[in-house]
Design a protein around this motif. Structure first.
Motif, short mmCIF file in Angstrom:
data_model
loop_
_atom_site.label_atom_id
_atom_site.label_comp_id
_atom_site.label_asym_id
_atom_site.label_seq_id
_atom_site.Cartn_x
_atom_site.Cartn_y
_atom_site.Cartn_z
N ALA A 127 -12.20 4.51 -10.94
CA ALA A 127 -11.04 5.27 -11.56
C ALA A 127 -9.93 5.33 -10.36
CB ALA A 127 -11.65 6.75 -11.85
N PHE A 128 -10.32 5.22 -8.98
CA PHE A 128 -9.48 4.98 -8.14
C PHE A 128 -8.68 3.80 -7.81
CE2 PHE A 128 -12.04 8.69 -7.08
CZ PHE A 128 -11.35 9.62 -6.65
N ASN A 166 -15.17 -13.57 -18.30
CA ASN A 166 -14.39 -13.71 -17.33
C ASN A 166 -13.72 -12.16 -17.02
OD1 ASN A 166 -14.77 -16.26 -16.44
ND2 ASN A 166 -13.48 -16.92 -17.77
N SER A 167 -13.27 -11.90 -15.93
CA SER A 167 -12.64 -10.48 -15.60
C SER A 167 -11.18 -11.22 -14.72
CB SER A 167 -13.39 -9.74 -14.79
OG SER A 167 -13.54 -10.12 -13.50
N VAL A 168 -10.26 -11.08 -15.55
CA VAL A 168 -8.98 -11.33 -14.78
C VAL A 168 -8.01 -10.25 -14.46
CG1 VAL A 168 -8.92 -13.49 -16.18
CG2 VAL A 168 -7.52 -11.59 -17.11
N ASP A 169 -8.07 -8.96 -14.79
CA ASP A 169 -7.78 -7.95 -14.50
C ASP A 169 -7.90 -7.29 -13.19
OD1 ASP A 169 -7.95 -7.08 -17.91
OD2 ASP A 169 -6.14 -7.85 -16.93
N ARG A 170 -6.98 -6.73 -12.49
CA ARG A 170 -7.14 -5.72 -11.45
C ARG A 170 -6.54 -4.47 -11.92
NH1 ARG A 170 -3.71 -4.35 -7.76
NH2 ARG A 170 -5.14 -4.42 -6.06
N LEU A 171 -6.97 -3.37 -11.01
CA LEU A 171 -6.42 -2.02 -11.46
C LEU A 171 -5.69 -1.34 -10.32
CD1 LEU A 171 -6.28 0.33 -13.46
CD2 LEU A 171 -8.32 1.01 -12.61
N ALA A 172 -4.45 -1.45 -10.33
CA ALA A 172 -3.79 -0.65 -9.21
C ALA A 172 -4.25 0.62 -9.50
CB ALA A 172 -2.27 -1.14 -9.26
N GLY A 222 -4.98 3.51 -15.41
CA GLY A 222 -6.20 3.88 -15.27
C GLY A 222 -7.22 3.43 -16.16
N ILE A 223 -8.57 3.53 -15.88
CA ILE A 223 -9.71 3.27 -16.82
C ILE A 223 -9.65 3.67 -18.06
CG2 ILE A 223 -11.11 2.45 -14.60
CD1 ILE A 223 -12.83 5.04 -15.16
N PHE A 224 -8.89 4.71 -18.25
CA PHE A 224 -9.24 5.44 -19.78
C PHE A 224 -8.19 4.42 -20.52
CE2 PHE A 224 -10.61 9.27 -17.28
CZ PHE A 224 -11.94 9.17 -18.03
N GLN A 225 -7.36 3.52 -19.91
CA GLN A 225 -6.68 2.90 -21.18
C GLN A 225 -7.49 1.57 -21.48
OE1 GLN A 225 -3.29 3.52 -21.72
NE2 GLN A 225 -3.99 5.42 -20.41
N TRP A 226 -8.64 1.50 -20.95
CA TRP A 226 -9.55 0.25 -21.28
C TRP A 226 -10.77 0.90 -22.01
CZ3 TRP A 226 -10.00 -1.98 -15.85
CH2 TRP A 226 -8.90 -2.55 -15.18
N ARG A 227 -10.54 1.75 -22.84
CA ARG A 227 -11.67 2.36 -23.67
C ARG A 227 -12.30 1.19 -24.45
NH1 ARG A 227 -7.41 5.71 -24.59
NH2 ARG A 227 -7.58 7.93 -23.85
N ARG A 263 0.88 -1.20 -0.05
CA ARG A 263 -0.08 -0.09 -0.07
C ARG A 263 0.91 1.28 0.03
NH1 ARG A 263 -4.93 -0.52 0.09
NH2 ARG A 263 -5.47 1.44 0.62
N THR A 264 1.97 1.46 -0.71
CA THR A 264 2.84 2.34 -0.95
C THR A 264 1.93 3.36 -1.52
OG1 THR A 264 3.89 1.53 -2.78
CG2 THR A 264 4.96 1.14 -0.52
N ARG A 265 1.15 3.28 -2.39
CA ARG A 265 0.37 4.37 -3.09
C ARG A 265 -0.34 4.87 -2.21
NH1 ARG A 265 -0.62 2.27 -9.45
NH2 ARG A 265 1.68 1.47 -9.69
#
Length: 376
Positions: free
Chosen positions: A256-257, A288-294, A319-324, A109-111
């Motif tokens: 987005a967070f 399926n959904s295999v991605d998480r988003l740091a 971020g989510i905008f990379q998943w257009r 949790r450094t972010r």
């Protein structure tokens, strides 16, 4: 020859400061005495950790694992880092170390500010921290230009720094004190917070205030009502009579967070019956959904001479905008639903945390992280 790294602990004989933000409780004894259920018996953090409990929740033992002790953190760790590398790699090594010291840290949790570190000395030469908030800002600007190429090419989906990235340095004198660039990227005060804890807790409190805002005791964000509307039995779409009137916005903008997000409901008449509801990464073609988003958002304290400042930045190329074009997966029990995280400007104007803020859009969709930055 490759880069070689040696680490030597400088505090082997000094007692390291282990802290348990959530004290251990005797759950069986309390249940006998008070008749409370597991939810009522969740541990309360101590005074300091109450201020950052919003980002320290992984340290809490869960109701499903009541006998596991709460997590611990360590303070006061000092170590020496020795590196051996070919001279031709010197600039790259210095850049990596600076980025780690400035934006990264040690552990989990450094972010969100855990594990923050600072450089004390190099080859016996003391390195004093910047004196003011503006000194911190100028130093970071200078190093970004020195170490990060403007025209650098990055693989898709790899988070990275950028000389003109969105970054803010905040102090205790107010959100609009100090200087600000024409593009509004930096806004700072002259003075520093008295200590690291004050700088960190201020960042966490601003994040919590933005993400947890309520109206009349209900979330001001649309996700909870979107879930209620989605999971109602067929023929019962729409809001029940006992719920406040208003348009249901079937969107999940707080994705987005970072993901996943776990939703908890109190068991009201309009709440879904499913107990395990989780918003995950993008929904793939096979269902399926295999991605998480740091989280693209980094919040952390940064040392200055008389205390610390708060540092906030948004990494590029993530971020989510990379998943257009992709939708997210909402897992409710055994079923998966495709949901949309993107708000239109018209929808955003109906969400109270976003109403007073200038909105930035990407491809016509509102950038919620940029809106949060306006609150710092």
């Amino acid at each position: 020859m490759n880069v070689q790294i040696f680490v030597r602990m400088l505090t082997p004989h000094d007692p390291l400061r282990y802290e348990t933000p959530y004290p251990q409780v005797n759950r069986e004894e309390q249940r006998e005495r008070n008749g409370r259920n597991d939810r009522d018996l969740r541990q309360e953090p101590n005074s300091l950790w109450k201020k950052v409990a919003y980002v320290a929740f992984p340290l809490q033992s869960t109701r499903g694992e009541p006998r596991l002790p709460p997590g611990r953190v360590i303070r006061g760790v000092k170590f020496a880092l020795e590196l051996i590398y070919p001279k031709r790699h010197q600039e790259d090594v210095h850049a990596a170390l600076w980025a780690w010291e400035t934006f990264g840290g040690l552990g989990a949790r450094t972010r969100r500010g855990f594990g923050a570190i600072r450089l004390v000395e190099i080859d016996g030469r003391r390195i004093p921290p910047p004196a003011t908030v503006d000194d911190v800002r100028r130093d970071i600007e200078k190093k970004l230009k020195q170490y990060v190429g403007v025209d650098g090419k990055w693989p898709p989906g790899v988070p990275h720094l950028h000389p003109h990235m969105r970054l803010k340095v905040i102090g205790p004198s107010g959100p609009r004190a100090g200087s600000s660039g024409d593009d509004g990227r930096f806004r700072s005060a002259q003075t520093c917070y008295r200590n690291v804890e004050d700088a960190w807790t201020e960042l966490v409190s601003k994040l919590r205030a933005f993400r947890k805002q309520q109206v009349n005791g209900r979330s001001a964000w649309p996700e909870a009502d979107a879930i209620r509307n989605l999971l109602r039995a067929p023929g019962r779409r729409g809001r029940p009579q006992n719920e406040p009137k208003g348009e249901i916005i079937d969107k999940f903008p707080r994705a987005a967070f970072g993901l996943p997000i776990v939703f908890h409901f109190r068991g009201g008449k309009s709440d879904p019956r499913e107990k395990n509801i989780e918003l995950r990464g993008r929904l793939l073609g096979d269902g399926n959904s295999v991605d998480r988003l740091a989280s693209p958002l980094i919040l952390r304290p940064y040392a200055c001479q008389n205390g610390a400042v708060g540092l906030a930045l948004i990494l590029e190329n993530t971020g989510i905008f990379q998943w257009r074009g992709h939708r997210l997966a909402l897992q409710a029990g055994r079923r998966t639903y495709a949901v949309d995280p993107f708000l239109t400007p018209k929808e955003a104007q109906k969400i109270s945390p976003l109403q007073p803020l200038p909105l930035r859009t990407v491809d016509g969709k509102v950038d919620v992280l940029a809106a949060f930055f306006e609150t710092l």
